[in-house]
Write a protein that holds these residues in place. Structure first.
Motif, PDB file in Angstrom:
ATOM      1  N   UNK A  26       0.832  -1.210   0.000  1.00 52.99           N
ATOM      2  CA  UNK A  26       0.000   0.000   0.000  1.00 52.99           C
ATOM      3  C   UNK A  26       0.864   1.256   0.000  1.00 52.99           C
ATOM      4  N   UNK A  27       1.935   1.247   0.786  1.00 55.74           N
ATOM      5  CA  UNK A  27       2.810   2.415   0.839  1.00 55.74           C
ATOM      6  C   UNK A  27       3.589   2.598  -0.466  1.00 55.74           C
ATOM      7  N   UNK A  28       3.910   1.502  -1.145  1.00 55.13           N
ATOM      8  CA  UNK A  28       4.554   1.613  -2.452  1.00 55.13           C
ATOM      9  C   UNK A  28       3.601   2.264  -3.460  1.00 55.13           C
ATOM     10  N   UNK A  29       2.322   1.917  -3.381  1.00 59.56           N
ATOM     11  CA  UNK A  29       1.329   2.459  -4.306  1.00 59.56           C
ATOM     12  C   UNK A  29       0.921   3.882  -3.944  1.00 59.56           C
ATOM     13  N   UNK A  30       0.988   4.228  -2.672  1.00 58.31           N
ATOM     14  CA  UNK A  30       0.562   5.554  -2.205  1.00 58.31           C
ATOM     15  C   UNK A  30       1.566   6.079  -1.184  1.00 58.31           C
TER      16      UNK A  30
END
Length: 115
Positions: A26-30
């Protein structure tokens, strides 16, 4: 540490690792998302709004996209998972596919960008 980190730290190794993997995706995407609480659950927040929630129950791990529309783009990848209007339930033995996590986050982020 943030609210999601605290949740992860309170789990056994397998459950914590599974939740950490979802958090990392999730942190990679956002990457602009920040940890906090939303609707009473540990969550990532984007632009001050709920992006993706996390919880651990006795029988499953729960991912909350806070929007049924965020699930729709990846619904075909969710066969075999328990999915309701705003929750995807997984287990350590049967984790959510990486592409599904990323797809949910991107869809929710796009939804928030348009709001």
């Amino acid at each position: 540490m943030g609210a999601v980190d605290d949740l992860i730290a309170g789990q056994d190794e397998a459950r914590g690792s599974a939740l950490q993997h979802v958090l990392d995706l999730a942190m990679d995407a956002a990457p602009q998302a920040e940890q906090g609480m939303s609707y009473g659950v540990p969550a990532l927040r984007y632009r001050g709004r709920p992006l993706l929630g996390f919880n651990a129950w006795d029988t499953h791990l729960a991912i909350y996209p806070f929007s049924p529309a965020a699930i729709d783009p990846v619904r075909d990848q969710l066969d075999g998972f328990s999915v309701s209007k705003g929750t995807v339930r997984v287990t350590v033995e049967n984790p959510l596919p990486d592409q599904a996590v990323t797809g949910i986050v991107i869809a929710r982020q796009s939804e928030l960008d348009g709001a």
